[in-house]
Design an enzyme around this catalytic site. Structure first.
Site, PDB file in Angstrom:
ATOM      1  N   TYR A  21       4.285 -22.646 -17.838  1.00 51.15           N
ATOM      2  CA  TYR A  21       3.080 -22.806 -18.662  1.00 51.15           C
ATOM      3  C   TYR A  21       2.959 -24.196 -19.298  1.00 51.15           C
ATOM      4  O   TYR A  21       1.904 -24.812 -19.272  1.00 51.15           O
ATOM      5  CB  TYR A  21       2.995 -21.723 -19.757  1.00 51.15           C
ATOM      6  CG  TYR A  21       1.677 -21.710 -20.504  1.00 51.15           C
ATOM      7  CD1 TYR A  21       0.539 -21.167 -19.916  1.00 51.15           C
ATOM      8  CD2 TYR A  21       1.555 -22.271 -21.757  1.00 51.15           C
ATOM      9  CE1 TYR A  21      -0.674 -21.188 -20.577  1.00 51.15           C
ATOM     10  CE2 TYR A  21       0.350 -22.300 -22.424  1.00 51.15           C
ATOM     11  CZ  TYR A  21      -0.773 -21.752 -21.836  1.00 51.15           C
ATOM     12  OH  TYR A  21      -1.981 -21.783 -22.481  1.00 51.15           O
TER      13      TYR A  21
ATOM     14  N   TYR B  66      16.221 -22.078 -11.126  1.00 52.52           N
ATOM     15  CA  TYR B  66      15.219 -21.262 -10.430  1.00 52.52           C
ATOM     16  C   TYR B  66      13.903 -22.021 -10.418  1.00 52.52           C
ATOM     17  O   TYR B  66      13.296 -22.238 -11.470  1.00 52.52           O
ATOM     18  CB  TYR B  66      15.088 -19.907 -11.135  1.00 52.52           C
ATOM     19  CG  TYR B  66      14.119 -18.931 -10.509  1.00 52.52           C
ATOM     20  CD1 TYR B  66      13.653 -19.059  -9.212  1.00 52.52           C
ATOM     21  CD2 TYR B  66      13.659 -17.835 -11.250  1.00 52.52           C
ATOM     22  CE1 TYR B  66      12.768 -18.150  -8.659  1.00 52.52           C
ATOM     23  CE2 TYR B  66      12.782 -16.911 -10.706  1.00 52.52           C
ATOM     24  CZ  TYR B  66      12.337 -17.078  -9.415  1.00 52.52           C
ATOM     25  OH  TYR B  66      11.457 -16.179  -8.861  1.00 52.52           O
TER      26      TYR B  66
ATOM     27  N   ARG C  46       4.628 -19.454 -10.050  1.00 48.02           N
ATOM     28  CA  ARG C  46       4.595 -18.756 -11.337  1.00 48.02           C
ATOM     29  C   ARG C  46       4.640 -19.716 -12.524  1.00 48.02           C
ATOM     30  O   ARG C  46       4.101 -19.418 -13.588  1.00 48.02           O
ATOM     31  CB  ARG C  46       5.763 -17.765 -11.442  1.00 48.02           C
ATOM     32  CG  ARG C  46       5.596 -16.541 -10.540  1.00 48.02           C
ATOM     33  CD  ARG C  46       6.709 -15.529 -10.792  1.00 48.02           C
ATOM     34  NE  ARG C  46       6.538 -14.344  -9.951  1.00 48.02           N
ATOM     35  CZ  ARG C  46       5.793 -13.292 -10.267  1.00 48.02           C
ATOM     36  NH1 ARG C  46       5.123 -13.284 -11.403  1.00 48.02           N
ATOM     37  NH2 ARG C  46       5.703 -12.261  -9.456  1.00 48.02           N
TER      38      ARG C  46
ATOM     39  N   THR D  77      12.260 -12.083 -12.658  1.00 47.89           N
ATOM     40  CA  THR D  77      10.831 -11.765 -12.595  1.00 47.89           C
ATOM     41  C   THR D  77      10.603 -10.350 -12.084  1.00 47.89           C
ATOM     42  O   THR D  77       9.787  -9.594 -12.632  1.00 47.89           O
ATOM     43  CB  THR D  77      10.105 -12.754 -11.669  1.00 47.89           C
ATOM     44  OG1 THR D  77      10.380 -14.081 -12.105  1.00 47.89           O
ATOM     45  CG2 THR D  77       8.616 -12.509 -11.672  1.00 47.89           C
ATOM     46  N   THR D  78      11.333  -9.976 -11.027  1.00 46.38           N
ATOM     47  CA  THR D  78      11.184  -8.654 -10.428  1.00 46.38           C
ATOM     48  C   THR D  78      11.604  -7.548 -11.380  1.00 46.38           C
ATOM     49  O   THR D  78      11.147  -6.412 -11.268  1.00 46.38           O
ATOM     50  CB  THR D  78      11.990  -8.582  -9.110  1.00 46.38           C
ATOM     51  OG1 THR D  78      11.571  -9.663  -8.270  1.00 46.38           O
ATOM     52  CG2 THR D  78      11.786  -7.276  -8.379  1.00 46.38           C
TER      53      THR D  78
ATOM     54  N   LYS E 272      17.932 -21.446  -6.923  1.00 45.35           N
ATOM     55  CA  LYS E 272      17.109 -20.473  -6.229  1.00 45.35           C
ATOM     56  C   LYS E 272      15.763 -21.148  -6.031  1.00 45.35           C
ATOM     57  O   LYS E 272      14.986 -21.333  -6.971  1.00 45.35           O
ATOM     58  CB  LYS E 272      16.959 -19.186  -7.035  1.00 45.35           C
ATOM     59  CG  LYS E 272      16.029 -18.165  -6.363  1.00 45.35           C
ATOM     60  CD  LYS E 272      15.757 -16.955  -7.253  1.00 45.35           C
ATOM     61  CE  LYS E 272      14.766 -15.999  -6.590  1.00 45.35           C
ATOM     62  NZ  LYS E 272      14.413 -14.859  -7.482  1.00 45.35           N
TER      63      LYS E 272
ATOM     64  N   ILE F 153      18.268 -14.731  -2.915  1.00 43.67           N
ATOM     65  CA  ILE F 153      18.093 -13.740  -3.977  1.00 43.67           C
ATOM     66  C   ILE F 153      16.790 -13.038  -3.622  1.00 43.67           C
ATOM     67  O   ILE F 153      15.706 -13.607  -3.749  1.00 43.67           O
ATOM     68  CB  ILE F 153      18.055 -14.360  -5.377  1.00 43.67           C
ATOM     69  CG1 ILE F 153      19.424 -14.971  -5.705  1.00 43.67           C
ATOM     70  CG2 ILE F 153      17.676 -13.310  -6.425  1.00 43.67           C
ATOM     71  CD1 ILE F 153      19.484 -15.697  -7.041  1.00 43.67           C
TER      72      ILE F 153
END
Length: 294
Positions: A109, A135, A140, A46-47, A164, A206
């Site tokens: 989503y 993850y 999100r 994402t980052t 994560k 992370i």
């Protein structure tokens, strides 16, 4: 899976003013982290603005980072999504020769049931040639992968080696630590909670802020892994303000403002994200001065 213990960092994708990838800045960032205690690098999370990086650019990033890294640190590649078939197709078409693991986000989503999440990762585990780090980031994805689903996957698939966890929910972390298989890693995806989770039995983090302050952040996590809570919390308290500031507007605009203040990269992000405001940049730069970084 000792290679995923300690501090991993979710690398940004630096951009030039024209929003092309700034490979010079990326090289600086990778070398900076290798030289200052980071344990492994995560590409295209994402980052890293994975949703606005093209598939061709993603391959370029993997090739370039692998070339700079020269095998010095383990590399983890983000491959995930809410279209299971497309995730499988990407895995099957990826060159994993320089990659040590895959970070795969829970479907976003679509808001699948827990059984849907399980079946999604089952399908991925059956084709993925590398260890998988699940993850979970419900802020999100709008869907929380519950501890029982994570533990079920951990027990059923040998190549699912870690999660994560980024629900920012201490109770959920503790339930994972209580019920996980012995060799399964609980990795914090919450920079602000990472030390406490490590002290409770977690395997590391992370991190977002870790790539900007790798020496301090990695030392904090290592102290936590060694059970040296007092020394570790001394560092944690120093880093608390800037860790909070980087998420005040959006990620990665905040961390890019920090890295800009450190003269490692520019603050540019791709739409629909926008750069950190001048006010936030001023706050971050002031905090860097407090930390003796500028």
């Amino acid at each position: 899976m000792k290679k995923f213990i300690g501090t991993g960092v979710a690398l940004i994708t630096p951009f030039n003013a024209d929003l092309s990838i700034d490979f010079d800045a990326l090289e600086r960032l990778v070398e900076y982290n290798i030289s200052n205690g980071t344990n492994y690098l995560v590409i295209s999370g994402t980052t890293g603005e994975s949703v606005t990086v093209t598939s061709a650019e993603k391959k370029e990033l993997v090739t370039f980072i692998s070339k700079v890294n020269k095998g010095r640190l383990p590399l983890v590649l983000g491959i995930g999504g809410n279209n299971t078939a497309e995730v499988i197709k990407e895995i099957q078409s990826t060159d994993f020769s320089e990659i040590d693991g895959v970070l795969s986000v829970s479907p976003y989503y679509s808001k699948p049931t827990q059984e849907g999440i399980y079946q999604h990762f089952k399908a991925i585990a059956e084709v993925c040639p590398k260890p998988i780090i699940l993850y979970n980031v419900p802020g999100r994805t709008s869907s929380n992968m519950l501890p029982e689903t994570t533990v079920r996957l951990a027990k059923d698939f040998e190549n699912i080696v870690a999660v994560k966890e980024a629900a920012n929910n201490v109770q959920q972390y503790l339930e994972l630590l209580r019920t996980k298989p012995n060799d399964f890693l609980i990795i914090s995806g919450d920079d602000d909670l990472a030390l406490g989770i490590v002290l409770a039995g977690g395997s590391g983090v992370i991190s977002v802020i870790g790539q900007a302050l790798p020496e301090e952040y990695s030392k904090m996590i290592q102290l936590g892994l060694a059970g040296k809570a007092k020394e570790a919390y001394e560092i944690h308290f120093k880093l608390m303000p800037i860790t909070g500031h980087i998420f005040a507007e959006n990620n990665p605009a905040g961390i890019k403002a920090v890295l800009s203040g450190l003269k490692i990269s520019k603050p540019h992000v791709r739409l629909p994200l926008v750069e950190a405001t001048k006010n936030l940049k001023d706050i971050i730069n002031n905090e860097l001065k407090v930390l003796g970084k500028s």
